[in-house]
Design a protein around this motif. Structure first.
Motif, PDB file in Angstrom:
ATOM      1  N   PRO A  48       0.820  -1.212   0.000  1.00  0.00           N
ATOM      2  CA  PRO A  48       0.000   0.000   0.000  1.00  0.00           C
ATOM      3  C   PRO A  48       0.858   1.268   0.000  1.00  0.00           C
ATOM      4  N   ALA A  49       0.317   2.305  -0.642  1.00  0.00           N
ATOM      5  CA  ALA A  49       1.024   3.582  -0.727  1.00  0.00           C
ATOM      6  C   ALA A  49       0.015   4.727  -0.769  1.00  0.00           C
ATOM      7  N   ALA A  50       0.507   5.916  -0.464  1.00  0.00           N
ATOM      8  CA  ALA A  50      -0.311   7.123  -0.541  1.00  0.00           C
ATOM      9  C   ALA A  50       0.495   8.210  -1.239  1.00  0.00           C
ATOM     10  N   LEU A  51      -0.134   8.859  -2.196  1.00  0.00           N
ATOM     11  CA  LEU A  51       0.442  10.037  -2.849  1.00  0.00           C
ATOM     12  C   LEU A  51      -0.337  11.232  -2.309  1.00  0.00           C
ATOM     13  N   LEU A  52       0.352  12.098  -1.586  1.00  0.00           N
ATOM     14  CA  LEU A  52      -0.307  13.170  -0.854  1.00  0.00           C
ATOM     15  C   LEU A  52       0.016  14.543  -1.429  1.00  0.00           C
ATOM     16  N   GLN A  53      -0.961  15.455  -1.231  1.00  0.00           N
ATOM     17  CA  GLN A  53      -0.764  16.855  -1.605  1.00  0.00           C
ATOM     18  C   GLN A  53      -1.542  17.720  -0.637  1.00  0.00           C
ATOM     19  N   GLY A  54      -0.934  18.801  -0.194  1.00  0.00           N
ATOM     20  CA  GLY A  54      -1.643  19.750   0.640  1.00  0.00           C
ATOM     21  C   GLY A  54      -1.135  19.814   2.058  1.00  0.00           C
ATOM     22  N   VAL A  55      -2.029  20.222   2.964  1.00  0.00           N
ATOM     23  CA  VAL A  55      -1.703  20.420   4.371  1.00  0.00           C
ATOM     24  C   VAL A  55      -2.092  19.165   5.142  1.00  0.00           C
ATOM     25  N   ILE A  65       3.074   5.743   7.935  1.00  0.00           N
ATOM     26  CA  ILE A  65       4.370   5.064   7.956  1.00  0.00           C
ATOM     27  C   ILE A  65       4.344   3.906   8.948  1.00  0.00           C
ATOM     28  N   ASP A  66       3.773   4.129  10.131  1.00  0.00           N
ATOM     29  CA  ASP A  66       3.691   3.087  11.150  1.00  0.00           C
ATOM     30  C   ASP A  66       2.857   1.887  10.684  1.00  0.00           C
ATOM     31  N   ALA A  67       1.892   2.142   9.798  1.00  0.00           N
ATOM     32  CA  ALA A  67       1.034   1.068   9.265  1.00  0.00           C
ATOM     33  C   ALA A  67       1.652   0.385   8.050  1.00  0.00           C
ATOM     34  N   GLY A  68       2.858   0.780   7.674  1.00  0.00           N
ATOM     35  CA  GLY A  68       3.519   0.151   6.538  1.00  0.00           C
ATOM     36  C   GLY A  68       3.107   0.684   5.179  1.00  0.00           C
ATOM     37  N   VAL A  69       2.533   1.882   5.174  1.00  0.00           N
ATOM     38  CA  VAL A  69       2.121   2.521   3.923  1.00  0.00           C
ATOM     39  C   VAL A  69       3.279   3.386   3.425  1.00  0.00           C
ATOM     40  N   GLU A  70       3.676   3.192   2.178  1.00  0.00           N
ATOM     41  CA  GLU A  70       4.694   4.051   1.568  1.00  0.00           C
ATOM     42  C   GLU A  70       4.063   5.419   1.311  1.00  0.00           C
ATOM     43  N   VAL A  71       4.783   6.484   1.643  1.00  0.00           N
ATOM     44  CA  VAL A  71       4.245   7.838   1.494  1.00  0.00           C
ATOM     45  C   VAL A  71       5.074   8.605   0.462  1.00  0.00           C
ATOM     46  N   PHE A  72       4.364   9.195  -0.488  1.00  0.00           N
ATOM     47  CA  PHE A  72       4.978  10.023  -1.518  1.00  0.00           C
ATOM     48  C   PHE A  72       4.232  11.351  -1.578  1.00  0.00           C
ATOM     49  N   TRP A  73       4.919  12.387  -2.057  1.00  0.00           N
ATOM     50  CA  TRP A  73       4.340  13.723  -2.156  1.00  0.00           C
ATOM     51  C   TRP A  73       4.264  14.150  -3.615  1.00  0.00           C
ATOM     52  N   SER A  74       3.178  14.814  -3.972  1.00  0.00           N
ATOM     53  CA  SER A  74       2.964  15.208  -5.368  1.00  0.00           C
ATOM     54  C   SER A  74       4.040  16.170  -5.865  1.00  0.00           C
TER      55      SER A  74
END
Length: 90
Positions: A48-55, A65-74
């Motif tokens: 699982p991953a999340a591509l995030l944008q904003g506040v 991150i603690d749940a093992g989700v990869e985090v990326f920023w737009s």
């Protein structure tokens, strides 16, 4: 969005945009719920991953991150591309 990493692993990604910290809680909870369901259904086959944008509050990013989700920023898609290259199995 799903992205094949080669071999048998799929990167399952949620894209979330939020303009305030209050709304970010809802968006992050949604990602965590889906990531949990994906892991339960597909097991190690999915990353699982999340591509995030904003506040977004730091604490909410940490929960991902603690749940093992990869985090990326737009605004740093170059890092996403580099991660894909580093994790693709040939």
């Amino acid at each position: 969005m799903a992205c094949g990493l080669g071999g048998t692993v799929i990167l399952a990604m949620e894209c979330k945009v939020t303009n305030d910290e209050t709304n970010s809680v809802k968006r992050i909870n949604d990602v965590l719920k889906k990531a949990s369901a994906w892991k339960e259904h597909w097991g190690r086959f999915v990353k699982p991953a999340a591509l995030l944008q904003g506040v977004i509050k730091f604490g909410d990013v940490q929960r991902l991150i603690d749940a093992g989700v990869e985090v990326f920023w737009s605004h740093r898609l170059d890092l996403f591309t580099a991660w894909i290259a580093a994790n693709e199995r040939r």
